[in-house]
Motif scaffolding. Structure first.
Motif, PDB file in Angstrom:
ATOM      1  N   GLY A  99       0.786  -1.225   0.000  1.00 53.46           N
ATOM      2  CA  GLY A  99       0.000   0.000   0.000  1.00 53.46           C
ATOM      3  C   GLY A  99       0.816   1.271   0.000  1.00 53.46           C
ATOM      4  N   THR A 100       2.091   1.212  -0.357  1.00 55.60           N
ATOM      5  CA  THR A 100       2.905   2.424  -0.470  1.00 55.60           C
ATOM      6  C   THR A 100       2.390   3.257  -1.638  1.00 55.60           C
ATOM      7  OG1 THR A 100       4.872   1.335   0.409  1.00 55.60           O
ATOM      8  CG2 THR A 100       5.215   3.341  -0.876  1.00 55.60           C
ATOM      9  N   PRO A 101       2.022   4.512  -1.432  1.00 60.25           N
ATOM     10  CA  PRO A 101       1.487   5.325  -2.521  1.00 60.25           C
ATOM     11  C   PRO A 101       2.493   5.484  -3.666  1.00 60.25           C
ATOM     12  CG  PRO A 101       0.943   6.323  -0.427  1.00 60.25           C
ATOM     13  CD  PRO A 101       1.894   5.198  -0.121  1.00 60.25           C
ATOM     14  N   VAL A 102       1.997   5.455  -4.892  1.00 59.14           N
ATOM     15  CA  VAL A 102       2.866   5.602  -6.055  1.00 59.14           C
ATOM     16  C   VAL A 102       3.576   6.950  -6.031  1.00 59.14           C
ATOM     17  CG1 VAL A 102       1.552   4.009  -7.491  1.00 59.14           C
ATOM     18  CG2 VAL A 102       0.925   6.441  -7.466  1.00 59.14           C
ATOM     19  N   THR A 103       2.988   7.927  -5.354  1.00 59.28           N
ATOM     20  CA  THR A 103       3.589   9.257  -5.256  1.00 59.28           C
ATOM     21  C   THR A 103       4.970   9.213  -4.640  1.00 59.28           C
ATOM     22  OG1 THR A 103       1.368  10.125  -4.906  1.00 59.28           O
ATOM     23  CG2 THR A 103       3.198  11.603  -4.425  1.00 59.28           C
ATOM     24  N   ILE A 104       5.154   8.341  -3.653  1.00 58.58           N
ATOM     25  CA  ILE A 104       6.471   8.252  -3.009  1.00 58.58           C
ATOM     26  C   ILE A 104       7.242   7.026  -3.469  1.00 58.58           C
ATOM     27  CG2 ILE A 104       5.714   9.561  -0.997  1.00 58.58           C
ATOM     28  CD1 ILE A 104       5.516   6.972   0.536  1.00 58.58           C
ATOM     29  N   GLY A 105       6.575   6.088  -4.125  1.00 57.90           N
ATOM     30  CA  GLY A 105       7.259   4.892  -4.594  1.00 57.90           C
ATOM     31  C   GLY A 105       8.287   5.169  -5.665  1.00 57.90           C
ATOM     32  N   THR A 106       8.003   6.135  -6.548  1.00 56.68           N
ATOM     33  CA  THR A 106       8.945   6.458  -7.624  1.00 56.68           C
ATOM     34  C   THR A 106      10.248   7.035  -7.086  1.00 56.68           C
ATOM     35  OG1 THR A 106       7.101   6.813  -9.147  1.00 56.68           O
ATOM     36  CG2 THR A 106       9.241   7.705  -9.791  1.00 56.68           C
ATOM     37  N   PRO A 107      10.218   8.030  -6.200  1.00 54.73           N
ATOM     38  CA  PRO A 107      11.501   8.496  -5.634  1.00 54.73           C
ATOM     39  C   PRO A 107      12.218   7.455  -4.794  1.00 54.73           C
ATOM     40  CG  PRO A 107       9.627   9.664  -4.644  1.00 54.73           C
ATOM     41  CD  PRO A 107       9.108   8.920  -5.809  1.00 54.73           C
ATOM     42  N   PHE A 108      11.486   6.525  -4.178  1.00 52.84           N
ATOM     43  CA  PHE A 108      12.146   5.436  -3.459  1.00 52.84           C
ATOM     44  C   PHE A 108      13.013   4.608  -4.406  1.00 52.84           C
ATOM     45  CE2 PHE A 108       9.237   4.655   0.486  1.00 52.84           C
ATOM     46  CZ  PHE A 108       9.710   5.841   1.028  1.00 52.84           C
ATOM     47  N   ALA A 109      12.514   4.355  -5.607  1.00 51.11           N
ATOM     48  CA  ALA A 109      13.293   3.596  -6.587  1.00 51.11           C
ATOM     49  C   ALA A 109      14.569   4.340  -6.959  1.00 51.11           C
ATOM     50  CB  ALA A 109      12.449   3.316  -7.821  1.00 51.11           C
ATOM     51  N   ALA A 110      14.477   5.661  -7.072  1.00 49.50           N
ATOM     52  CA  ALA A 110      15.669   6.461  -7.381  1.00 49.50           C
ATOM     53  C   ALA A 110      16.697   6.357  -6.261  1.00 49.50           C
ATOM     54  CB  ALA A 110      15.272   7.917  -7.615  1.00 49.50           C
ATOM     55  N   THR A 111      16.227   6.341  -5.025  1.00 49.50           N
ATOM     56  CA  THR A 111      17.138   6.159  -3.896  1.00 49.50           C
ATOM     57  C   THR A 111      17.846   4.814  -3.982  1.00 49.50           C
ATOM     58  OG1 THR A 111      15.781   7.552  -2.456  1.00 49.50           O
ATOM     59  CG2 THR A 111      17.272   6.011  -1.374  1.00 49.50           C
ATOM     60  N   CYS A 112      17.119   3.787  -4.379  1.00 49.80           N
ATOM     61  CA  CYS A 112      17.713   2.455  -4.492  1.00 49.80           C
ATOM     62  C   CYS A 112      18.788   2.406  -5.570  1.00 49.80           C
ATOM     63  CB  CYS A 112      16.628   1.430  -4.787  1.00 49.80           C
ATOM     64  SG  CYS A 112      15.487   1.209  -3.413  1.00 49.80           S
ATOM     65  N   SER A 113      18.564   3.086  -6.674  1.00 47.33           N
ATOM     66  CA  SER A 113      19.588   3.104  -7.725  1.00 47.33           C
ATOM     67  C   SER A 113      20.838   3.830  -7.241  1.00 47.33           C
ATOM     68  CB  SER A 113      19.038   3.755  -8.998  1.00 47.33           C
ATOM     69  OG  SER A 113      18.898   5.147  -8.858  1.00 47.33           O
ATOM     70  N   GLU A 114      20.662   4.854  -6.414  1.00 51.65           N
ATOM     71  CA  GLU A 114      21.826   5.571  -5.898  1.00 51.65           C
ATOM     72  C   GLU A 114      22.617   4.707  -4.916  1.00 51.65           C
ATOM     73  OE1 GLU A 114      23.215   8.548  -6.785  1.00 51.65           O
ATOM     74  OE2 GLU A 114      21.818   8.177  -8.430  1.00 51.65           O
ATOM     75  N   TRP A 115      21.926   3.928  -4.091  1.00 53.62           N
ATOM     76  CA  TRP A 115      22.639   2.983  -3.216  1.00 53.62           C
ATOM     77  C   TRP A 115      23.438   1.990  -4.052  1.00 53.62           C
ATOM     78  CZ3 TRP A 115      22.970   1.822   2.126  1.00 53.62           C
ATOM     79  CH2 TRP A 115      22.361   2.752   2.963  1.00 53.62           C
ATOM     80  N   THR A 116      22.868   1.543  -5.141  1.00 51.24           N
ATOM     81  CA  THR A 116      23.539   0.564  -6.000  1.00 51.24           C
ATOM     82  C   THR A 116      24.764   1.182  -6.662  1.00 51.24           C
ATOM     83  OG1 THR A 116      21.402  -0.495  -6.388  1.00 51.24           O
ATOM     84  CG2 THR A 116      23.187  -1.055  -7.900  1.00 51.24           C
ATOM     85  N   ARG A 117      24.637   2.413  -7.153  1.00 47.87           N
ATOM     86  CA  ARG A 117      25.787   3.092  -7.763  1.00 47.87           C
ATOM     87  C   ARG A 117      26.893   3.337  -6.738  1.00 47.87           C
ATOM     88  NH1 ARG A 117      23.791   4.489 -12.675  1.00 47.87           N
ATOM     89  NH2 ARG A 117      21.589   5.088 -12.699  1.00 47.87           N
ATOM     90  N   TYR A 118      26.484   3.708  -5.534  1.00 51.58           N
ATOM     91  CA  TYR A 118      27.482   3.997  -4.505  1.00 51.58           C
ATOM     92  C   TYR A 118      28.367   2.778  -4.265  1.00 51.58           C
ATOM     93  CZ  TYR A 118      29.493   5.277   0.013  1.00 51.58           C
ATOM     94  OH  TYR A 118      30.372   5.538   1.043  1.00 51.58           O
ATOM     95  N   TYR A 119      27.766   1.606  -4.115  1.00 49.44           N
ATOM     96  CA  TYR A 119      28.575   0.418  -3.840  1.00 49.44           C
ATOM     97  C   TYR A 119      29.229  -0.145  -5.085  1.00 49.44           C
ATOM     98  CZ  TYR A 119      27.456   0.722   0.981  1.00 49.44           C
ATOM     99  OH  TYR A 119      27.381   1.182   2.273  1.00 49.44           O
ATOM    100  N   ALA A 120      28.705   0.178  -6.257  1.00 50.30           N
ATOM    101  CA  ALA A 120      29.447  -0.120  -7.482  1.00 50.30           C
ATOM    102  C   ALA A 120      30.791   0.607  -7.448  1.00 50.30           C
ATOM    103  CB  ALA A 120      28.641   0.316  -8.705  1.00 50.30           C
TER     104      ALA A 120
END
Length: 488
Positions: A99-120
């Protein structure tokens, strides 16, 4: 009503690059928190699938640990690109998951990509130290920072995608392989994540993911080929994990709950302080976050004004269908959570706290889902159940203090120690408190939570170990010392 597709994806067990449609653990009926109805059947792994996944990860580790760091880095960057490309779909899946609103779900995905780049970026920067001087000591001494092998990862349901991103990239960048057991309550984001893992080019067996039974989780923790455990969840399960790990001295990193204090002084920017206090306790993820500031400590000279502001903000929160782009707050995860949170509210009233707003299940067109009004209490006893125990729902407790010393005493009066927050224009005061607050982090005047380069992890009942920053990759490396006697 939004016209976003509400069809859940088919969920699989992902073992060694293969997709299994069923496991020995049977199936779990996933119930939509929006409708209260079953919307999918989730296959569950049992002990035999865990054994197969760990064996596959162990075999993959033999070659993965020798893969050039630059190649690991490239795969992680590719995965980050794919996370960005699929941000909208991850937002849709988040609404289906819990039930996470799509309004905040999209920026959450961007945060996840940044975590992935950081450890890359860390993959090719792992190095040891020179510890002995052959000229002076007659010995060449150095250290090697090496991966553990197979890491068992168990994550909870409130932020499944961010939990995957906080753990997997660091582990595989360091050269480990992983077996992940997500919560059966939130299986959909993990399904897409594994699609992208394959597309990014990770070899079979490096990353395995399988929802499973409690027995499956226990099997993962105790499996002799699993060399470290990384867990996000509650202290009761963490205690059982530590007891199991103790038998073989297996290390674990535990990211657990919190009862974080947010201290507002009378010189703070009250517009910002009240918005932060309300959003990060009642609205974002419907209060279902471990680091949220669920205890609001307010200096007496501005207490009444802050209470009035928080009440107004709480009552203006847009609650509803998480697929609606105008909605910022959705339901809690399931009926059990709904019942538990309403019980906490009832107990707080019985203990003498003053209910300012909220406190009830939402009816009307939302009656079939698990919706609770944003709830605010004042006159809360610092030793009461509401003050001492994590609610994990949209309930905020407000306390009054007079002096800095009193605020610090109330803030530190907890078994938890994950996060803490300070709102003041006096940076000398802020740094004093940051040194004295018994928590893994202190965020001042709206500093970003889960900043990737900063280590995140708590003290006490909030766990041990760190995610984020250099310390986040060091959790997945063990140090070996080497000494070589040199002939004179």
């Amino acid at each position: 009503m939004s016209d976003i597709d509400r069809t859940p994806p088919k969920v699989h067990l992902h073992i060694n690059g293969e997709r299994l449609e069923a496991g020995a653990g049977g199936f779990y009926d996933h119930i939509s928190p929006v409708t209260g109805q079953v919307d999918a059947q989730i296959p569950l792994a049992d002990k035999q699938e865990v054994d197969a996944a760990v064996d596959a990860a162990h075999q993959a580790y033999q070659s993965w640990r020798k893969v050039a760091p630059a190649a690991r880095r490239a795969m992680l960057h590719k995965l980050a690109d794919l996370l960005d490309e699929n941000a909208v779909e991850f937002a849709r899946l988040g609404a289906l998951d819990n039930g996470t609103p799509v309004t905040i779900g999209t920026p959450f995905a961007a945060t996840c990509s940044e975590w992935t780049r950081y450890y890359a970026g860390w993959a090719d920067k792992i190095q040891g130290d020179l510890t002995g001087n052959p000229v002076c000591d007659g010995e060449l001494g150095y250290t090697l920072a090496q991966p553990y092998g197979v890491v068992g990862i168990i994550i909870t349901w409130n932020g499944p995608l961010i939990s995957l991103a906080m753990k997997i990239p660091a582990a595989v960048a360091a050269g480990n392989t992983v077996v992940v057991k997500p919560s059966e309550l939130t299986p959909f984001a993990g399904e897409l994540f594994m699609d992208l893992v394959e597309e990014a080019g990770f070899p079979p067996g490096v990353i395995n993911l399988l929802p499973g039974t409690a027995e499956a989780g226990a099997q993962l923790v105790t499996h002799p080929l699993v060399k470290k455990v990384s867990f996000t969840g509650g202290p009761v399960t963490a205690t059982r994990i530590l007891q199991s790990c103790a038998e073989t001295m297996k290390p674990a990193v535990l990211e657990l709950g919190g009862k974080s204090a947010n201290i507002v002084f009378d010189d703070a920017d009250l517009d910002s302080a009240c918005a932060i206090a309300t959003t990060f306790s009642l609205s974002l993820l419907t209060g279902q976050g471990c680091a949220y500031a669920t205890r609001l400590l307010v200096q007496d000279t501005v207490h009444d004004e802050v209470v009035a502001r928080v009440k107004a903000i709480a009552e203006s929160i847009a609650i509803g269908d998480p697929f609606d782009p105008a909605v910022f707050t959705g339901p809690v995860v399931n009926e059990a959570a709904l019942t538990r949170i309403l019980g906490v509210i009832e107990k707080a009233e019985a203990d003498g706290a003053t209910l300012i707003t909220g406190g009830e299940r939402i009816g009307g067109e939302l009656a079939d889902g698990y919706y609770i009004q944003p709830t605010v209490f004042t006159d809360v006893d610092p030793d009461s159940d509401l003050a001492q125990n994590e609610v994990f729902g949209p309930v905020l407790a407000i306390f009054k203090f007079s002096t800095e010393e009193e605020a610090l005493a109330i803030a530190n009066n907890t078994r938890y120690g994950l996060s803490s927050y300070v709102q003041t224009k006096d940076l000398n005061r802020a740094t004093r408190l940051a040194a004295e607050l018994d928590a893994g982090e202190t965020l001042v005047n709206g500093a970003q939570n889960l900043k990737i380069g900063r280590p995140f992890g708590g003290f006490g009942l909030s766990g041990m170990g760190k995610e984020g920053g250099r310390q986040g990759i060091e959790e997945f490396l063990r140090v070996k010392a080497v000494g070589i006697a040199m002939s004179v």
